[in-house]
Design a protein around this motif. Sequence first.
Motif, mmCIF file in Angstrom:
data_model
loop_
_atom_site.group_PDB
_atom_site.id
_atom_site.type_symbol
_atom_site.label_atom_id
_atom_site.label_comp_id
_atom_site.label_asym_id
_atom_site.label_seq_id
_atom_site.Cartn_x
_atom_site.Cartn_y
_atom_site.Cartn_z
ATOM 1 N N CYS A 76 0.859 -1.192 0.000
ATOM 2 C CA CYS A 76 0.000 0.000 0.000
ATOM 3 C C CYS A 76 0.889 1.234 0.000
ATOM 4 O O CYS A 76 1.520 1.554 1.021
ATOM 5 C CB CYS A 76 -0.933 0.007 1.208
ATOM 6 N N LYS A 84 -3.148 10.309 2.775
ATOM 7 C CA LYS A 84 -3.912 9.069 2.674
ATOM 8 C C LYS A 84 -4.791 8.856 3.901
ATOM 9 O O LYS A 84 -5.897 8.316 3.802
ATOM 10 C CB LYS A 84 -2.950 7.892 2.504
ATOM 11 N N ARG A 88 -8.863 8.255 3.905
ATOM 12 C CA ARG A 88 -9.519 7.092 4.507
ATOM 13 C C ARG A 88 -10.608 7.513 5.478
ATOM 14 O O ARG A 88 -11.612 6.806 5.645
ATOM 15 C CB ARG A 88 -8.483 6.212 5.215
ATOM 16 N N THR A 94 -10.713 3.967 -2.383
ATOM 17 C CA THR A 94 -9.374 4.501 -2.611
ATOM 18 C C THR A 94 -8.994 4.526 -4.079
ATOM 19 O O THR A 94 -7.949 5.076 -4.424
ATOM 20 C CB THR A 94 -8.335 3.659 -1.849
ATOM 21 N N CYS A 180 -4.289 17.111 0.002
ATOM 22 C CA CYS A 180 -4.124 15.654 -0.006
ATOM 23 C C CYS A 180 -2.998 15.225 -0.940
ATOM 24 O O CYS A 180 -3.045 14.155 -1.553
ATOM 25 C CB CYS A 180 -5.418 14.971 -0.405
ATOM 26 N N ASP A 183 -3.519 13.989 -4.681
ATOM 27 C CA ASP A 183 -4.192 12.720 -4.929
ATOM 28 C C ASP A 183 -5.533 13.003 -5.606
ATOM 29 O O ASP A 183 -6.326 13.818 -5.137
ATOM 30 C CB ASP A 183 -4.424 11.969 -3.613
#
Length: 720
Positions: A76, A84, A88, A94, A180, A183
């Motif tokens: 991962c 991340k 979550r 994801t 983030c 992402d």
Amino acid sequence: MNTLPAQQAASLSPPAVPRFRFDPTDKVTIKGVDYVPTSADQFGHVFRRVDDPAVCESFTHGEIDELRKEDGWVHCRGFFSSSKARLRIAKSTTFVSDLPSAQIKTVLFQKTFCDRFLQMAADGLATRSDVSMQRAVDNILNELISSQLSDGRCGSEDLTVTRPPSPRTLRRWLSAYAACAWDTMALAQNYGRSGNRFPRFGKDERELMQEYAELYASRLQPSKRSLLSDLHGKIVELNKTRKVTGERLLKFPSRAAFERVISRLDPFHVYAGRKGPEAARKKFFIVQSGLSVTRPLERIELDENRIPLQTLLTDARLWDRLTDKQKALVERRRLWLSTAIDTATRCCLAALIIENPSEASAIATLEMAVNDKSAYASAAGCVSPWDEGGTPEGIGNDAGAGYKAYGYRAAGCDLGADMMFPTTGTPQMRGRQERFYRTVHTGFFAKFDGRTFENVLAKGDYDSEANAVLDASELGRLLVRWIVDVYHNTPHSGLGGETPRNAWLRLTKIFPVIPPPDKEVNRHIFGITRESRIGNHGVRFLGLHYQSQELQRLRRKTGMKPVLVRIDRNDLGRISVRPKPSLNDTSDQGWISVDCLAPGFKGVSVEHWMRAASVIRRKHADMAKVSEGVVQQALRDIAEFSQAAAKRAGIAPRLLTSDDFNKFDRDVARNFEFARGSENAPAVLEVSAESNVVEGAAEQPVQSPEIPDEDGDEAWFVED
């Protein structure tokens, strides 16, 4: 020219043990034990156990490569990073490809605007003022419309234009995107509130301001206000001493002065200190210009090109049995070559011979580029290995429709790679690919009869169709041999005379690559997606049943609603199942892995089983039951045939579509299924009670597979 024996030639090009890169924020699971990477050298890696941080274990590069191929390996990327962790908390999904199709389009639309604006801002063409951002939004929208217009003809269907964002909305997207670590999932629904908004902070006097400003680039991520407060406290203490000694009292710096000192710090140094080196590389990779690459897989290029050879689409083993009249009727057509090239080393990471470019061929090429290709080289009889591969950091694409498709773009985002689409009509932006195709044309295709030419004058009166001597399978095998043994071991002018293979071996020792996704993630990203319903026997695909306790628990929640099934085209031993995502459903609904009830299907490809099932159907259509021994023998026979075909087929696979699966279910798989008798009786292949009975076969009841649960009960599922 003398040739070396195969054994001596093989000793000159021994298989290289791949070296993979792991970041300190990664989580590596080996046989159920979670680890955190701590260090690496030329011999291997050192991992620290998560459950017992005082314990560290070492693994050589060879052990890592072997463990990665087993089922107990899970990697991962960035699992323990702050970005991340935020994702979550907000949503369990994801992968971009797991979102509803409508939301995938929205997320990729937002990502396009964010990436393009960041590029314009880096080039000095836009700022974050309302006027400048509105002008930038208009330009980006015009580019998107022009790109869609370039794919169609006059009078074709109308364009669907999505309303562009306002400057305020675009700033909100950029804040969430940056918070983030760039992402793509940060742009999905419910992530807009996860932005990391720092207040405006102050500055300090000369020396002390510089000292405290450097503390801003810390993984503790201190705020500017706290640094300014600490600085003021330091000045209070110093002023007490200075008052006693009679020195000049220090002035308290204003917030604007302290901000100017921080703004003069190197942006990459600040972002790397606060977010980590990997996040900094991704941020500045988006806005950098040019093709300055230094490490393998920093950027790969995908493209498609027509094969300049009239190939015969027929099995070579049957060609000699045809009459002259039959040979004259064989269809001749131009095929396509889809490839992926590593920019830094010029290594060919993927090559597929396809009939027509599509979204499926683009995804298959990307999957081949990421994963190990040793089986292709072995089947083609290559001396050198074809082990170049790994997770790319950036992907440069052609402007073809397959590369613009949402499924392909979602797969690239799920890999964590930055997708780049050069302007249409500018092949120089994909110079490595264009040069590679010229090399293939002159170094490989020019060796065969049946070659077409680059223009009419060069072709003259040469009859390409009359001189076509190769079928697609034979062409694929020879092309693999040429790529692996010739091209990879030939000095390249773009590498200063170094061969692509040596460049890969040299640079991967200096810059280890990110490993390919593990088996589960690879199936989730590149697998074939189908809809099915969970029944007593679990999920059925191509006549095979997949069953587990967790799947039956999911059945109680979904009822008769269809679920999504994702299949690895190269391994039918396990599939992934999840409920269909909904825009209004934010519950924890991820993929679950389900094993095949029938033994012997681990590593069996979809095409392999479809051939075996067709053989069984033809040979045993008049029997009510076929023993498992017959099935296993058919699988072995087809495996031998597939292995022989692979030596010739090489990189010319058949990309199966949903229509192919429906036809197989209708004509072959619907009339039989695996079932297991009671009292540990051997598994048999029976006529399905749900379908029409095969002519001449006695109707037999289908026995439900009873799988004991944790309490030892057997009939734990609900009957229909």
